[in-house]
Design a protein around this motif. Structure first.
Motif, PDB file in Angstrom:
ATOM      1  N   SER A   1      61.415  44.704   4.265  1.00  0.00           N
ATOM      2  CA  SER A   1      62.103  43.460   3.902  1.00  0.00           C
ATOM      3  C   SER A   1      63.504  43.445   4.487  1.00  0.00           C
ATOM      4  O   SER A   1      64.073  44.454   4.829  1.00  0.00           O
ATOM      5  CB  SER A   1      62.227  43.377   2.391  1.00  0.00           C
TER       6      SER A   1
ATOM      7  N   ASN B   1      64.539  41.476  -1.253  1.00  0.00           N
ATOM      8  CA  ASN B   1      63.160  41.723  -1.672  1.00  0.00           C
ATOM      9  C   ASN B   1      63.075  43.097  -2.294  1.00  0.00           C
ATOM     10  O   ASN B   1      63.313  44.091  -1.616  1.00  0.00           O
ATOM     11  CB  ASN B   1      62.222  41.681  -0.461  1.00  0.00           C
ATOM     12  N   HIS B   2      62.782  43.146  -3.587  1.00  0.00           N
ATOM     13  CA  HIS B   2      62.642  44.454  -4.227  1.00  0.00           C
ATOM     14  C   HIS B   2      61.896  44.303  -5.551  1.00  0.00           C
ATOM     15  O   HIS B   2      62.125  43.347  -6.272  1.00  0.00           O
ATOM     16  CB  HIS B   2      64.013  45.094  -4.460  1.00  0.00           C
TER      17      HIS B   2
ATOM     18  N   HIS C   1      61.897  52.031  -9.914  1.00  0.00           N
ATOM     19  CA  HIS C   1      62.118  51.738  -8.493  1.00  0.00           C
ATOM     20  C   HIS C   1      63.019  50.519  -8.434  1.00  0.00           C
ATOM     21  O   HIS C   1      62.569  49.393  -8.582  1.00  0.00           O
ATOM     22  CB  HIS C   1      60.778  51.486  -7.794  1.00  0.00           C
TER      23      HIS C   1
ATOM     24  N   ILE D   1      67.079  48.821  -6.993  1.00  0.00           N
ATOM     25  CA  ILE D   1      68.289  48.922  -6.174  1.00  0.00           C
ATOM     26  C   ILE D   1      69.415  49.460  -7.054  1.00  0.00           C
ATOM     27  O   ILE D   1      69.657  48.954  -8.140  1.00  0.00           O
ATOM     28  CB  ILE D   1      68.653  47.542  -5.583  1.00  0.00           C
TER      29      ILE D   1
ATOM     30  N   ARG E   1      63.504  41.089 -10.493  1.00  0.00           N
ATOM     31  CA  ARG E   1      62.883  41.445  -9.212  1.00  0.00           C
ATOM     32  C   ARG E   1      63.251  40.409  -8.146  1.00  0.00           C
ATOM     33  O   ARG E   1      63.528  39.253  -8.450  1.00  0.00           O
ATOM     34  CB  ARG E   1      61.364  41.600  -9.327  1.00  0.00           C
ATOM     35  N   ASN E   2      63.240  40.844  -6.913  1.00  0.00           N
ATOM     36  CA  ASN E   2      63.738  40.056  -5.794  1.00  0.00           C
ATOM     37  C   ASN E   2      65.124  39.489  -6.114  1.00  0.00           C
ATOM     38  O   ASN E   2      65.298  38.292  -6.296  1.00  0.00           O
ATOM     39  CB  ASN E   2      62.752  38.937  -5.423  1.00  0.00           C
TER      40      ASN E   2
ATOM     41  N   ASP F   1      68.252  51.960  -2.775  1.00  0.00           N
ATOM     42  CA  ASP F   1      67.553  52.037  -4.058  1.00  0.00           C
ATOM     43  C   ASP F   1      67.463  53.477  -4.558  1.00  0.00           C
ATOM     44  O   ASP F   1      67.940  54.405  -3.909  1.00  0.00           O
ATOM     45  CB  ASP F   1      66.194  51.313  -4.017  1.00  0.00           C
TER      46      ASP F   1
ATOM     47  N   GLU G   1      68.671  49.089   3.145  1.00  0.00           N
ATOM     48  CA  GLU G   1      68.466  47.834   3.865  1.00  0.00           C
ATOM     49  C   GLU G   1      69.839  47.225   4.157  1.00  0.00           C
ATOM     50  O   GLU G   1      70.742  47.305   3.317  1.00  0.00           O
ATOM     51  CB  GLU G   1      67.652  46.913   2.954  1.00  0.00           C
TER      52      GLU G   1
END
Lengths: 156, 103
Positions: free
Chosen positions: B2, B22-23, B42, B44, B67-68, B90, B96
């Motif tokens: 992502s 995106n995560h 999991h 960031i 999320r995201n 993360d 990223e």
């Protein structure tokens, strides 16, 4: 199995102690870039421990902080939150979901012209205060807004 | 993988930077509905943003961010054409980075 679980928890406690030392500035690296992660705060289950970890325990209620969030959130997994601090010299903004299993959600350090403003989306497990803790000019301030949650967003 | 979507624009004398990442942002406390097992954490942990080469935002996150993730911030004194760089890392060590120009 339970015994093993205890040990894991103990291990987490020890790691937490390192986090506390870091927060106290004992182990803080000199670079400003990427502050050390506040492990003690992010792993703390009680609001009191979270506030202690971000130095927010004695923070003064301030009308100059606005926490913008919906009165009612239908989906606790995605709750838009905006924190605006009009306090001059705002250095950091932390967001706390008071009744979450893990109450500390985020901490934003602001510098080099960044205004006292952050906007994001958070998870709330149940109806709860969303509390902002702001550091400005070396002092701590706080404000909160209650969000009613119809479907929790923190678990299964 | 992502990448981070960044939109940066001037409003008055400050720039507003909006980012979408995106995560999955798993807290580590959620149980998988099928297996009953905990889904491993999991999320960031850290987000750093620079404008014109200066760090303006250094954030630490837990799994309590949705999320995201969406993040917006404002920077006084930024100019049209300044470069904005946003990066995250993360808890599993993935990283990223994306950049954009203030329009």
């Amino acid at each position: 199995m339970n015994h093993q679980r205890r040990q894991v928890l103990k291990g987490a406690g020890a790691a937490g102690a390192v986090g506390v030392a870091m927060a106290a500035g004992l182990l803080r690296p000199t670079a400003v870039y990427a502050a050390p992660w506040n492990q003690a705060g992010f792993e703390a289950r009680s609001l009191a421990d979270v506030l202690k970890s971000i130095n927010g325990a004695g923070a003064a209620e301030s009308g100059q902080i606005t926490v913008k969030a919906p009165d009612i959130a239908e989906n606790g997994a995605v709750v838009p939150v905006e924190v605006i601090s009009a306090i001059p010299g705002t250095e950091s903004i932390a967001i706390v979901g008071e009744k979450n299993n893990l109450p500390l959600i985020a901490q934003f350090d602001l510098m080099n012209g960044a205004e006292g403003f952050v906007s994001t989306r958070i998870k709330l497990g149940s109806t709860s205060n969303v509390r902002a803790v702001v550091k400005a000019g070396g002092k701590m301030y706080t404000a909160a807004k209650e969000v009613k949650v119809t479907i929790g967003g923190c678990g299964g | 993988m992502s990448s981070i979507k960044i939109r940066a624009s001037m409003t008055g004398d400050s720039a507003e930077v909006k980012c979408l990442m995106n995560h999955p942002m798993e807290t580590g406390l959620r149980k998988d509905a099928k297996t009953g097992q905990l889904v491993p954490a999991h999320f960031i942990k850290s987000v750093v943003a620079t404008v014109g080469g200066n760090t303006v935002l250094d954030a630490q996150w837990g799994g309590g961010i949705s999320r995201n993730p969406y993040l917006a911030f404002k920077v006084k004194g930024a100019k049209k054409g300044d470069k904005v760089v946003v990066s995250w890392e993360d808890n599993q060590g993935a990283k990223e980075t994306s950049e954009a120009t203030i329009g």
